[in-house]
Structures are given as structure tokens and as C-alpha cells.
Design an enzyme around this catalytic site. Structure first.
Site, PDB file in Angstrom:
ATOM      1  N   GLY A  14       0.852  -1.185   0.000  1.00 48.45           N
ATOM      2  CA  GLY A  14       0.000   0.000   0.000  1.00 48.45           C
ATOM      3  C   GLY A  14       0.884   1.229   0.000  1.00 48.45           C
ATOM      4  O   GLY A  14       1.869   1.288   0.753  1.00 48.45           O
ATOM      5  N   GLY A  16      -0.591   4.479  -0.116  1.00 49.59           N
ATOM      6  CA  GLY A  16      -1.500   5.617   0.073  1.00 49.59           C
ATOM      7  C   GLY A  16      -1.034   6.471   1.237  1.00 49.59           C
ATOM      8  O   GLY A  16       0.171   6.648   1.455  1.00 49.59           O
ATOM      9  N   GLY A  17      -2.002   6.984   2.011  1.00 50.64           N
ATOM     10  CA  GLY A  17      -1.646   7.867   3.120  1.00 50.64           C
ATOM     11  C   GLY A  17      -0.656   7.218   4.069  1.00 50.64           C
ATOM     12  O   GLY A  17       0.424   7.756   4.348  1.00 50.64           O
ATOM     13  N   LEU A  18      -0.997   6.023   4.559  1.00 53.06           N
ATOM     14  CA  LEU A  18      -0.122   5.367   5.536  1.00 53.06           C
ATOM     15  C   LEU A  18       1.132   4.806   4.883  1.00 53.06           C
ATOM     16  O   LEU A  18       2.220   4.901   5.441  1.00 53.06           O
ATOM     17  CB  LEU A  18      -0.867   4.232   6.242  1.00 53.06           C
ATOM     18  CG  LEU A  18      -1.905   4.644   7.268  1.00 53.06           C
ATOM     19  CD1 LEU A  18      -2.458   3.423   7.963  1.00 53.06           C
ATOM     20  CD2 LEU A  18      -1.331   5.614   8.276  1.00 53.06           C
ATOM     21  N   LYS A 125      -8.627  -2.494  11.340  1.00 50.67           N
ATOM     22  CA  LYS A 125      -9.458  -1.814  12.313  1.00 50.67           C
ATOM     23  C   LYS A 125     -10.660  -2.651  12.777  1.00 50.67           C
ATOM     24  O   LYS A 125     -11.001  -2.643  13.943  1.00 50.67           O
ATOM     25  CB  LYS A 125      -9.946  -0.489  11.720  1.00 50.67           C
ATOM     26  CG  LYS A 125      -8.768   0.450  11.447  1.00 50.67           C
ATOM     27  CD  LYS A 125      -9.130   1.898  11.497  1.00 50.67           C
ATOM     28  CE  LYS A 125      -9.834   2.359  10.265  1.00 50.67           C
ATOM     29  NZ  LYS A 125      -9.839   3.832  10.167  1.00 50.67           N
ATOM     30  N   ALA A 191      -8.881   5.068   1.879  1.00 48.24           N
ATOM     31  CA  ALA A 191      -9.368   3.830   2.501  1.00 48.24           C
ATOM     32  C   ALA A 191      -9.785   4.090   3.950  1.00 48.24           C
ATOM     33  O   ALA A 191     -10.841   3.627   4.396  1.00 48.24           O
ATOM     34  CB  ALA A 191      -8.294   2.748   2.446  1.00 48.24           C
ATOM     35  N   THR A 192      -8.962   4.849   4.668  1.00 47.45           N
ATOM     36  CA  THR A 192      -9.284   5.141   6.068  1.00 47.45           C
ATOM     37  C   THR A 192     -10.651   5.819   6.158  1.00 47.45           C
ATOM     38  O   THR A 192     -11.499   5.440   6.978  1.00 47.45           O
ATOM     39  CB  THR A 192      -8.201   6.070   6.673  1.00 47.45           C
ATOM     40  OG1 THR A 192      -6.941   5.424   6.529  1.00 47.45           O
ATOM     41  CG2 THR A 192      -8.458   6.365   8.128  1.00 47.45           C
ATOM     42  N   GLU A 195     -13.508   3.457   5.177  1.00 51.30           N
ATOM     43  CA  GLU A 195     -13.749   2.476   6.253  1.00 51.30           C
ATOM     44  C   GLU A 195     -14.401   3.149   7.467  1.00 51.30           C
ATOM     45  O   GLU A 195     -15.187   2.523   8.171  1.00 51.30           O
ATOM     46  CB  GLU A 195     -12.449   1.767   6.636  1.00 51.30           C
ATOM     47  CG  GLU A 195     -11.981   0.818   5.530  1.00 51.30           C
ATOM     48  CD  GLU A 195     -10.630   0.179   5.819  1.00 51.30           C
ATOM     49  OE1 GLU A 195     -10.405  -0.277   6.952  1.00 51.30           O
ATOM     50  OE2 GLU A 195      -9.796   0.137   4.896  1.00 51.30           O
ATOM     51  N   HIS A 199     -18.809   2.834   9.288  1.00 51.64           N
ATOM     52  CA  HIS A 199     -19.312   2.733  10.664  1.00 51.64           C
ATOM     53  C   HIS A 199     -20.495   3.664  10.917  1.00 51.64           C
ATOM     54  O   HIS A 199     -21.082   3.637  11.999  1.00 51.64           O
ATOM     55  CB  HIS A 199     -18.201   3.114  11.657  1.00 51.64           C
ATOM     56  CG  HIS A 199     -17.111   2.098  11.765  1.00 51.64           C
ATOM     57  ND1 HIS A 199     -17.206   0.984  12.560  1.00 51.64           N
ATOM     58  CD2 HIS A 199     -15.916   2.016  11.165  1.00 51.64           C
ATOM     59  CE1 HIS A 199     -16.101   0.269  12.454  1.00 51.64           C
ATOM     60  NE2 HIS A 199     -15.298   0.876  11.605  1.00 51.64           N
TER      61      HIS A 199
HETATM   62  P1  NAD Z   1      -5.157   4.614   1.005  1.00 47.99           P
HETATM   63  O1  NAD Z   1      -6.482   4.467   0.362  1.00 47.99           O
HETATM   64  O2  NAD Z   1      -4.590   5.980   1.167  1.00 47.99           O
HETATM   65  O3  NAD Z   1      -4.063   3.745   0.217  1.00 47.99           O
HETATM   66  C1  NAD Z   1      -4.241   2.399  -0.080  1.00 47.99           C
HETATM   67  C2  NAD Z   1      -3.071   1.937  -0.968  1.00 47.99           C
HETATM   68  O4  NAD Z   1      -3.243   0.539  -1.234  1.00 47.99           O
HETATM   69  C3  NAD Z   1      -2.992   2.621  -2.326  1.00 47.99           C
HETATM   70  O5  NAD Z   1      -1.631   2.895  -2.626  1.00 47.99           O
HETATM   71  C4  NAD Z   1      -3.526   1.557  -3.294  1.00 47.99           C
HETATM   72  O6  NAD Z   1      -2.991   1.671  -4.603  1.00 47.99           O
HETATM   73  C5  NAD Z   1      -3.019   0.296  -2.615  1.00 47.99           C
HETATM   74  N1  NAD Z   1      -3.717  -0.910  -3.050  1.00 47.99           N
HETATM   75  C6  NAD Z   1      -5.046  -1.096  -3.175  1.00 47.99           C
HETATM   76  N2  NAD Z   1      -5.291  -2.347  -3.633  1.00 47.99           N
HETATM   77  C7  NAD Z   1      -4.085  -2.953  -3.796  1.00 47.99           C
HETATM   78  C8  NAD Z   1      -3.666  -4.230  -4.245  1.00 47.99           C
HETATM   79  N3  NAD Z   1      -4.536  -5.151  -4.606  1.00 47.99           N
HETATM   80  N4  NAD Z   1      -2.337  -4.494  -4.299  1.00 47.99           N
HETATM   81  C9  NAD Z   1      -1.412  -3.575  -3.940  1.00 47.99           C
HETATM   82  N5  NAD Z   1      -1.756  -2.346  -3.487  1.00 47.99           N
HETATM   83  C10 NAD Z   1      -3.079  -2.040  -3.419  1.00 47.99           C
HETATM   84  O7  NAD Z   1      -5.210   3.853   2.434  1.00 47.99           O
HETATM   85  P2  NAD Z   1      -4.897   4.467   3.873  1.00 47.99           P
HETATM   86  O8  NAD Z   1      -5.885   5.540   4.166  1.00 47.99           O
HETATM   87  O9  NAD Z   1      -3.442   4.745   3.956  1.00 47.99           O
HETATM   88  O10 NAD Z   1      -5.284   3.231   4.835  1.00 47.99           O
HETATM   89  C11 NAD Z   1      -4.632   1.983   4.784  1.00 47.99           C
HETATM   90  C12 NAD Z   1      -5.235   1.059   5.825  1.00 47.99           C
HETATM   91  O11 NAD Z   1      -4.840   1.466   7.141  1.00 47.99           O
HETATM   92  C13 NAD Z   1      -6.749   1.029   5.830  1.00 47.99           C
HETATM   93  O12 NAD Z   1      -7.210  -0.308   5.909  1.00 47.99           O
HETATM   94  C14 NAD Z   1      -7.105   1.795   7.085  1.00 47.99           C
HETATM   95  O13 NAD Z   1      -8.329   1.397   7.665  1.00 47.99           O
HETATM   96  C15 NAD Z   1      -5.962   1.421   7.993  1.00 47.99           C
HETATM   97  N6  NAD Z   1      -5.786   2.385   9.102  1.00 47.99           N
HETATM   98  C16 NAD Z   1      -5.627   1.871  10.360  1.00 47.99           C
HETATM   99  C17 NAD Z   1      -5.475   2.715  11.448  1.00 47.99           C
HETATM  100  C18 NAD Z   1      -5.259   2.160  12.825  1.00 47.99           C
HETATM  101  O14 NAD Z   1      -5.045   2.927  13.761  1.00 47.99           O
HETATM  102  N7  NAD Z   1      -5.309   0.860  13.034  1.00 47.99           N
HETATM  103  C19 NAD Z   1      -5.496   4.096  11.250  1.00 47.99           C
HETATM  104  C20 NAD Z   1      -5.625   4.597   9.969  1.00 47.99           C
HETATM  105  C21 NAD Z   1      -5.776   3.720   8.901  1.00 47.99           C
END
Ligand code: NAD
Length: 332
Positions: A14, A16-18, A125, A191-192, A195, A199
Site C-alpha cells: 500500500g 496511500g496515506g499510511l 481496524k 481507505a481510512t 472504512e 461505521h
Molecule cells: P489509502 O487508500 O490511502 O491507500 C491504499 C493503498 O493501497 C494505495 O496505494 C492503493 O494503490 C493500494 N492498493 C489497493 N489495492 C491494492 C492491491 N490489490 N495491491 C497492492 N496495493 C493495493 O489507504 P490508507 O488511508 O493509507 O489506509 C490503509 C489502511 O490502514 C486502511 O485499511 C485503514 O483502515 C488502515 N488504518 C488503520 C489505522 C489504525 O489505527 N489501526 C489508522 C488509519 C488507517
């Protein structure tokens, strides 16, 4: 306890943001080398370490890390293709969207069926998603993967803090997590935000996944960019139950997300209430610093758990552990 001296070769799934924040964080670490990153259109791999600036530039220009000069590969199955380099990857941080709800668990199973032997950490999550990963315990133990489920902020840092705070009590009455998240724009964390919308009353994971970007934007326009979340299905509950701290029904998670302002709308807290062995009822509250971003509070613990998982794997511990089972180790 003894320190491991190795430098871990880390893959981030991934971008994206994280994932992008994880890349920036890894560039500052001497105990970890960032060797791989994948997105939905490609991946970049360099066993000697990726050039974080080149990865970011490629992504900004073309929308995929697969165009990184020298290390990038464009592919529709970045995860499958990256698995060919599995022997050169010690640790995997999963920063993928968990849409649908079993997506991350299927990726984990894919690594196991491939015979990957290393450590993996997710930032899942949802309770139901974490339960699917927990079911993979025997498979992962058999293959030799040491896995930490729920290793982000919530679940993750806050769940671990609750497990530590619980030690003052003979009985824990409740664990109450309230988070505040501020981000400059929702597109950085698609995605965050999706998701989180799942809720809200009237939405679920499938509905949130189906929403177009325009539909997310109009929902946020209606709410002034704010998401108020109550009684979320968050895996902090099952993680604390499995760790023997408290029944899952006594764990509540809610929060406020401001998608138009990087300042936190409210401070993030976890409050653990309980009765002591000598009959007093009290509460411990742990508050995160308002200046710490979501990315800092997710990626920092994730890499701390990765280091702990690696340390355990060298001592023969494999299978699925949670963020309340082990203490993250500080990554320098
Ligand atoms: P995002 O939408 O910004 O980025 C997702 C990335 O995944 C993108 O680069 C996308 O191209 C890639 N991706 C999607 N499908 C793919 C695949 N099949 N193969 C390879 N790469 C693929 O996501 P985000 O906002 O950074 O969030 C990532 C995850 O972290 C989410 O599931 C979110 O719920 C979780 N999160 C958890 C917490 C926590 O405290 N536990 C906090 C924030 C976010």
C-alpha cells in the site's frame, strides 16, 4: 533484554496515506531498510534499499510506485509479483485498504501459502477482519510467520496502553477509546475515510466500498468535512478479550475525524476504569499529544511491533499475536 543487531529489510504493502508515511519514516531508521513498496498498479523493489525520494517522485508523477526508475515494475498483481522477492524481505507492513472486509486476511493467507517466512504487521481496524486473521494462526505458525494483528494506533498503540493500564486493577470495568483525527484532505487517506464511513448509521463496508469519490465528497460536504463515529466495530475489543484483559462488550471506541484540517478536532484518549485489589474504583487515562499525526501514531507502533515480532521469531515464536500480547520495541 538482548538487542538484535540486524537491519530488517522491510516491505510496505500500500502506498496511500499510511504507506507513503511509512516510506518517509523508514528513511529515518537505521535498524530497518525499506526494500519494497506496492500499490494497485505496480511495485518497487531494491534489495539494497529504495530511494524514498525517487519512489515519491514516481508516484507523484504517474500515480504509481511501479514507475520508479530502476526498481519499479508496472503490474496488475503487485503483491503476487512481489512475492517472488519474499526471500529478501524480513518484515511486511500491510497498509492496504481492507475493502472488502476479508481483503487483508486473504493477502496474509497468500503470503503463508507462498511459504513466506518472516514477520508481518497490519493496521486492521474491524473486529470481524481481525477475527479472520486470528483464524490463520495455525497456518502461520506452521509456515513460520510471526504476525501482529492490530498494530496501528487503534487498535495498536491505544490497545497496548489499555493492557498496561489494566495492571493496576483486579477487575477492569471498561475501556473507552475516543480518538481525534485531523487530515488536510480526505483524498490522502481514501481507505481510512471509506472504512470510517462504513461505521456510520445507514452504511456498511460494502456500501462504503461502492461509493464513488464524488459520493464521498458530497457526504463530507453535508457534514462540513466532519465524521462523528460512535460504538465502532473496532478490533480493540477482541484483542483485549483475547489478551484476557476484559470482555469485549466492555470496550467502546468512537471518534471525530476532521477531513479538512490537519489539527485534531479532539484529543485522543483511552480510559481504563476498574476496581483495585483493595476495593477502590478508579480510572487511568492516557492522552496522545495533539501534535502527533495519525500517520505517526500508526506507522511508529507498526514498525515497533515488527521489531518485536522479529525478535520473537528468532526465539521460535510463530503464529498470530496481537498488539496487546506483546510490547512494541523501539526502532532506531
Ligand atoms: P489509502 O487508500 O490511502 O491507500 C491504499 C493503498 O493501497 C494505495 O496505494 C492503493 O494503490 C493500494 N492498493 C489497493 N489495492 C491494492 C492491491 N490489490 N495491491 C497492492 N496495493 C493495493 O489507504 P490508507 O488511508 O493509507 O489506509 C490503509 C489502511 O490502514 C486502511 O485499511 C485503514 O483502515 C488502515 N488504518 C488503520 C489505522 C489504525 O489505527 N489501526 C489508522 C488509519 C488507517
Amino acid at each position: 533484554m538482548s538487542e538484535t543487531r540486524e537491519v530488517l529489510r522491510v516491505a510496505v504493502l500500500g502506498a496511500g496515506g499510511l504507506g507513503a508515511a511509512a516510506t518517509r519514516m523508514l528513511a529515518t531508521k537505521r535498524e530497518m531498510t525499506h526494500v519494497a513498496i506496492a500499490d494497485s498498479r505496480g511495485y518497487a523493489f531494491d534489495a539494497d534499499g529504495l530511494d524514498a525520494g525517487a519512489v515519491a517522485d514516481a508516484q507523484a508523477t504517474t500515480g504509481t510506485v511501479g514507475s520508479t526508475p530502476g526498481s519499479g515494475v508496472a503490474t496488475g498483481d503487485a503483491i503476487g509479483d512481489l512475492l517472488r522477492h519474499a526471500a529478501d524481505i524480513d518484515g511486511v507492513f500491510i497498509a492496504l485498504p481492507n475493502l472488502p472486509n476479508d481483503f487483508v486476511p486473504t493477502v496474509v493467507e497468500r503470503f503463508a501459502r507462498h511459504g513466506y517466512q518472516g514477520v508481518m504487521v497490519d493496521a486492521l481496524k474491524r473486529t470481524s477482519a481481525a477475527e479472520l486473521v486470528v483464524k490463520l494462526d495455525l497456518l502461520l505458525a506452521h509456515v513460520g510467520i510471526t504476525y501482529v494483528v492490530g498494530g496501528g494506533a487503534t487498535p495498536g498503540l491505544l490497545t497496548a496502553a489499555a493492557a498496561v493500564a489494566a495492571q493496576s486493577f483486579a477487575e477492569v470495568h471498561s475501556v473507552d477509546i475516543n480518538f481525534g483525527v485531523g487530515i488536510a484532505n480526505w483524498e490522502t487517506y481514501r481507505a481510512t475515510i471509506r472504512e470510517d464511513i462504513a461505521h456510520m448509521p445507514g452504511y456498511d463496508v460494502d456500501a462504503a466500498q461502492r461509493m464513488t469519490d464524488d459520493e464521498v465528497q458530497s457526504l463530507l460536504d453535508e457534514t462540513g468535512g466532519i465524521l462523528e463515529l460512535r460504538d465502532m466495530e473496532h478490533a480493540d475489543d477482541i484483542i483485549l478479550e483475547l489478551a484476557g484483559v476484559v470482555d469485549r462488550k466492555r470496550v467502546t471506541v468512537g471518534g471525530i475525524v476532521d477531513t479538512r484540517n490537519p489539527s485534531k478536532p479532539v484529543s485522543t484518549t483511552v480510559t481504563v476504569t476498574g476496581a483495585t485489589f483493595d476495593g477502590r474504583v478508579s480510572a487511568h487515562t492516557f492522552t496522545l499529544g495533539d501534535e502527533t499525526s495519525m500517520a505517526a501514531n500508526v506507522c511508529g507502533p507498526a514498525f515497533g511491533y515488527m521489531k518485536a515480532a522479529h525478535w520473537l521469531s528468532t526465539r521460535g515464536v510463530h503464529g498470530v499475536l496481537s498488539s496487546a500480547d506483546v510490547m512494541p520495541r523501539f526502532v532506531r
